[in-house]
Motif scaffolding. Structure first.
Motif, PDB file in Angstrom:
ATOM      1  N   ALA A   1       0.841  -1.207   0.000  1.00 47.51           N
ATOM      2  CA  ALA A   1       0.000   0.000   0.000  1.00 47.51           C
ATOM      3  C   ALA A   1       0.878   1.260   0.000  1.00 47.51           C
ATOM      4  O   ALA A   1       0.572   2.234  -0.703  1.00 47.51           O
ATOM      5  N   GLN A   2       1.976   1.260   0.777  1.00 48.51           N
ATOM      6  CA  GLN A   2       2.888   2.400   0.793  1.00 48.51           C
ATOM      7  C   GLN A   2       3.593   2.550  -0.557  1.00 48.51           C
ATOM      8  O   GLN A   2       3.787   3.667  -1.037  1.00 48.51           O
ATOM      9  N   MET A   3       3.992   1.421  -1.156  1.00 51.31           N
ATOM     10  CA  MET A   3       4.621   1.463  -2.481  1.00 51.31           C
ATOM     11  C   MET A   3       3.695   2.154  -3.469  1.00 51.31           C
ATOM     12  O   MET A   3       4.108   3.034  -4.228  1.00 51.31           O
ATOM     13  N   ARG A   4       2.452   1.739  -3.473  1.00 50.15           N
ATOM     14  CA  ARG A   4       1.489   2.279  -4.432  1.00 50.15           C
ATOM     15  C   ARG A   4       1.163   3.734  -4.131  1.00 50.15           C
ATOM     16  O   ARG A   4       0.963   4.530  -5.048  1.00 50.15           O
ATOM     17  N   SER A   5       1.129   4.102  -2.858  1.00 52.87           N
ATOM     18  CA  SER A   5       0.898   5.497  -2.480  1.00 52.87           C
ATOM     19  C   SER A   5       1.990   6.406  -3.029  1.00 52.87           C
ATOM     20  O   SER A   5       1.732   7.548  -3.404  1.00 52.87           O
ATOM     21  N   LEU A   6       3.217   5.885  -3.099  1.00 54.56           N
ATOM     22  CA  LEU A   6       4.340   6.653  -3.648  1.00 54.56           C
ATOM     23  C   LEU A   6       4.425   6.554  -5.168  1.00 54.56           C
ATOM     24  O   LEU A   6       5.276   7.183  -5.782  1.00 54.56           O
ATOM     25  N   GLY A   7       3.568   5.745  -5.769  1.00 55.39           N
ATOM     26  CA  GLY A   7       3.568   5.610  -7.218  1.00 55.39           C
ATOM     27  C   GLY A   7       4.659   4.699  -7.748  1.00 55.39           C
ATOM     28  O   GLY A   7       4.985   4.730  -8.934  1.00 55.39           O
TER      29      GLY A   7
END
Length: 171
Positions: free
Chosen positions: A99-105
């Protein structure tokens, strides 16, 4: 699940990472200094080690200007093993979630085999954050071979900080 493109000029979601030092590092909140966040693929990546060894060699130049945080999705044990093997001096964090990876794009990859690693991991990224927690600069790669030149990146960041340059590349 698709990645969303990080928005320069916008606040970064407040995100915390555990550090091998025992501290918790948080990005996306107001602080006194700029922050450069480097995301690396993990212990399994030899290109990451070369890049991070280069970063460690010039770390004093970076920390004169800003805080430096490095994170991967690795476990605490893997991060501690890297810290012990390479004696890195930067703030080494672990446990980056999908989820954090995706939040950072970030691009997210599945391992090619268990010999590589066993869980999904983030491809490399570099994020320059203003003291107010907004994103000034982003560099995202979909593989291990494309990395920013650390000397050029630091030079550009110093220029941006000294001259209070506006964000470029607004959507």
């Amino acid at each position: 699940m698709q990645n969303s493109k990080p928005r320069v000029g916008a606040p970064v979601d407040e995100t915390s990472f555990p550090s091998v030092s025992g501290e918790t590092v948080t990005i996306g909140q107001a602080k006194d200094r700029w922050t450069m966040l480097f995301v690396y693929r993990g212990r399994h990546c030899p290109r990451c080690k070369r890049f991070l060894n280069k970063l460690n060699a010039v770390l004093a130049d970076w920390t004169e200007v800003m805080d430096v945080v490095v994170v991967s999705s690795d476990t605490k044990e893997k991060a501690l093993a890297d810290k012990a093997e390479f004696n890195w001096d930067f703030e080494l964090c672990y446990g980056l979630t999908e989820a954090q990876m995706r939040s950072l794009g970030l691009y997210v990859s599945d391992p090619l085999s268990e010999a590589e690693t066993t869980d999904r991991f983030a491809e490399p990224g570099a994020f320059g954050l203003r003291p107010d927690g907004t994103l000034m600069l982003v560099d995202i790669s979909n593989g291990p071979a494309a990395r920013p030149d650390l000397e050029e990146l630091l030079d550009g960041m110093k220029f941006n900080i000294t001259n209070d340059r506006p964000v470029r590349g607004l959507a």
